[in-house]
Motif scaffolding. Structure first.
Motif, PDB file in Angstrom:
ATOM      1  N   SER A  37      -4.172   4.656  -5.008  1.00  0.00           N
ATOM      2  CA  SER A  37      -4.744   5.969  -4.501  1.00  0.00           C
ATOM      3  C   SER A  37      -3.473   6.826  -4.010  1.00  0.00           C
ATOM      4  O   SER A  37      -3.686   7.924  -4.142  1.00  0.00           O
ATOM      5  CB  SER A  37      -5.917   5.654  -3.512  1.00  0.00           C
ATOM      6  OG  SER A  37      -6.274   6.785  -2.798  1.00  0.00           O
ATOM      7  N   TYR A  38      -2.711   6.204  -3.013  1.00  0.00           N
ATOM      8  CA  TYR A  38      -1.666   6.927  -2.403  1.00  0.00           C
ATOM      9  C   TYR A  38      -0.704   7.506  -3.534  1.00  0.00           C
ATOM     10  O   TYR A  38      -0.182   8.421  -3.461  1.00  0.00           O
ATOM     11  CB  TYR A  38      -0.822   5.880  -1.243  1.00  0.00           C
ATOM     12  CG  TYR A  38      -1.679   5.948   0.004  1.00  0.00           C
ATOM     13  CD1 TYR A  38      -2.128   7.030   0.615  1.00  0.00           C
ATOM     14  CD2 TYR A  38      -1.828   4.815   0.660  1.00  0.00           C
ATOM     15  CE1 TYR A  38      -2.966   6.915   1.756  1.00  0.00           C
ATOM     16  CE2 TYR A  38      -2.522   4.506   1.948  1.00  0.00           C
ATOM     17  CZ  TYR A  38      -3.103   5.797   2.465  1.00  0.00           C
ATOM     18  OH  TYR A  38      -3.656   5.691   3.714  1.00  0.00           O
ATOM     19  N   ILE A  83      -5.475   0.737  -2.420  1.00  0.00           N
ATOM     20  CA  ILE A  83      -4.889   1.695  -1.614  1.00  0.00           C
ATOM     21  C   ILE A  83      -3.587   2.022  -2.036  1.00  0.00           C
ATOM     22  O   ILE A  83      -3.540   3.340  -2.055  1.00  0.00           O
ATOM     23  CB  ILE A  83      -4.840   0.951  -0.161  1.00  0.00           C
ATOM     24  CG1 ILE A  83      -6.361   0.518   0.349  1.00  0.00           C
ATOM     25  CG2 ILE A  83      -4.029   2.229   0.796  1.00  0.00           C
ATOM     26  CD1 ILE A  83      -5.973  -0.130   1.615  1.00  0.00           C
ATOM     27  N   ALA A 135       0.857  -1.190   0.123  1.00  0.00           N
ATOM     28  CA  ALA A 135      -0.083  -0.098  -0.161  1.00  0.00           C
ATOM     29  C   ALA A 135       0.814   1.034   0.164  1.00  0.00           C
ATOM     30  O   ALA A 135       0.602   2.253  -0.606  1.00  0.00           O
ATOM     31  CB  ALA A 135      -0.918   0.094   1.209  1.00  0.00           C
ATOM     32  N   THR A 166      -7.624  -5.388  -2.370  1.00  0.00           N
ATOM     33  CA  THR A 166      -7.672  -3.975  -1.370  1.00  0.00           C
ATOM     34  C   THR A 166      -6.307  -3.376  -1.449  1.00  0.00           C
ATOM     35  O   THR A 166      -6.262  -2.370  -1.315  1.00  0.00           O
ATOM     36  CB  THR A 166      -8.201  -4.454  -0.048  1.00  0.00           C
ATOM     37  OG1 THR A 166      -9.419  -4.863  -0.009  1.00  0.00           O
ATOM     38  CG2 THR A 166      -8.232  -2.964   1.073  1.00  0.00           C
TER      39      THR A 166
END
Length: 272
Positions: free
Chosen positions: A137-138, A134, A76, A130
């Motif tokens: 997105s980051y 994430i 992530a 998931t």
């Protein structure tokens, strides 16, 4: 003096970039909506609240590809950290503000990776889908913030300079967030029985999510360093998301612990 003139005393003019303009709207809207969904009980799939109370059996539950908790969080955070590092090699020096911004973003995700490796303790897993969502997105938000700052190169500085105040808030935010993450980690054992306890110490006796409070302060600091529209759009979206998530967290503790103090707020001492 009208509102636009007041705003422009604190911000650079919006850049002539359709991508950054769209990202400003999308980031704010998606994060704010995620905060409202948390309040409504629809939680992120990595949340400890996700599927609480669900009665799905092994026969009808579709098995998803999974990472360990530690690996999932590394996936992530790593691309966003690398985006910050790469900006030093790919984009030339463009003044102190730009250097401060990309340094703050790189330090932010370096701190998160350090916590993943040496602070947090894990007893669960994270779905691959998931973790990748994430991560994207980051990465996208970090790259967009750096690019938006790049577009301000050569423009006159905002009349009111907030970058030194932003540095102070960023250091306070990242330090307070790290300290309270450490306190949370002390409540659990690696690979433990997943039992939760009411945290104490620091600001935990005033709010149940002081780590979110300091994360918000850190992002406000980043926005003050940047002073561009995208940074503030992302920060306000993040703030609304964390307010919703902290509200859900407080409600969860109230439902699980009879001795949870009603005087302990969600994220803002004595207020919310």
């Amino acid at each position: 003096m009208g509102l636009p003139e007041i705003v422009l005393r604190f911000l650079y003019p919006p850049p002539p970039s359709l991508f950054i303009s769209a990202m400003s709207v999308i980031s704010f809207a998606s994060l704010t909506n995620a905060g409202f969904q948390e309040i409504k009980g629809k939680h992120m799939r990595y949340s400890k609240f996700f599927n609480v109370g669900a009665s799905v059996t092994g026969d009808n539950k579709q098995k998803e590809a999974e990472f360990s908790g530690r690996t999932g969080m590394l996936v992530a955070y790593t691309p966003a950290f690398l985006a910050g590092v790469a900006s030093f090699a790919l984009v030339p020096l463009e003044g102190l503000r730009f250097t401060l911004l990309r340094s703050a973003l790189t330090i932010h995700f370096l701190k998160r990776l350090f916590e993943v490796l040496f602070v947090h303790k894990y007893s669960g897993v994270m779905e691959v889908e998931t973790a990748i969502t994430i991560s994207m997105s980051y990465f996208l938000s970090t790259a967009s913030m750096i690019y938006a700052q790049h577009l301000t190169s050569g423009l006159p500085e905002p009349p009111i300079d907030l970058k030194h105040f932003g540095i102070l808030l960023f250091v306070l935010g990242i330090s307070g967030n790290f300290y309270h993450h450490y306190l949370l980690s002390e409540l659990r054992t690696e690979g433990g029985d997943n039992k939760y306890k009411i945290p104490h110490g620091g600001l935990f006796d005033l709010v149940i999510c002081p780590h979110y409070l300091f994360e918000i302060l850190g992002f406000v600091g980043v926005s003050c360093i940047s002073q561009n529209l995208y940074a503030f759009s992302y920060t306000f979206g993040t703030m609304f998301y964390l307010l919703g998530r902290s509200y859900a967290t407080r409600r969860w503790y109230q439902s699980k612990f009879d001795n949870f103090s009603e005087n302990t707020k969600a994220v803002i001492p004595y207020i919310f």
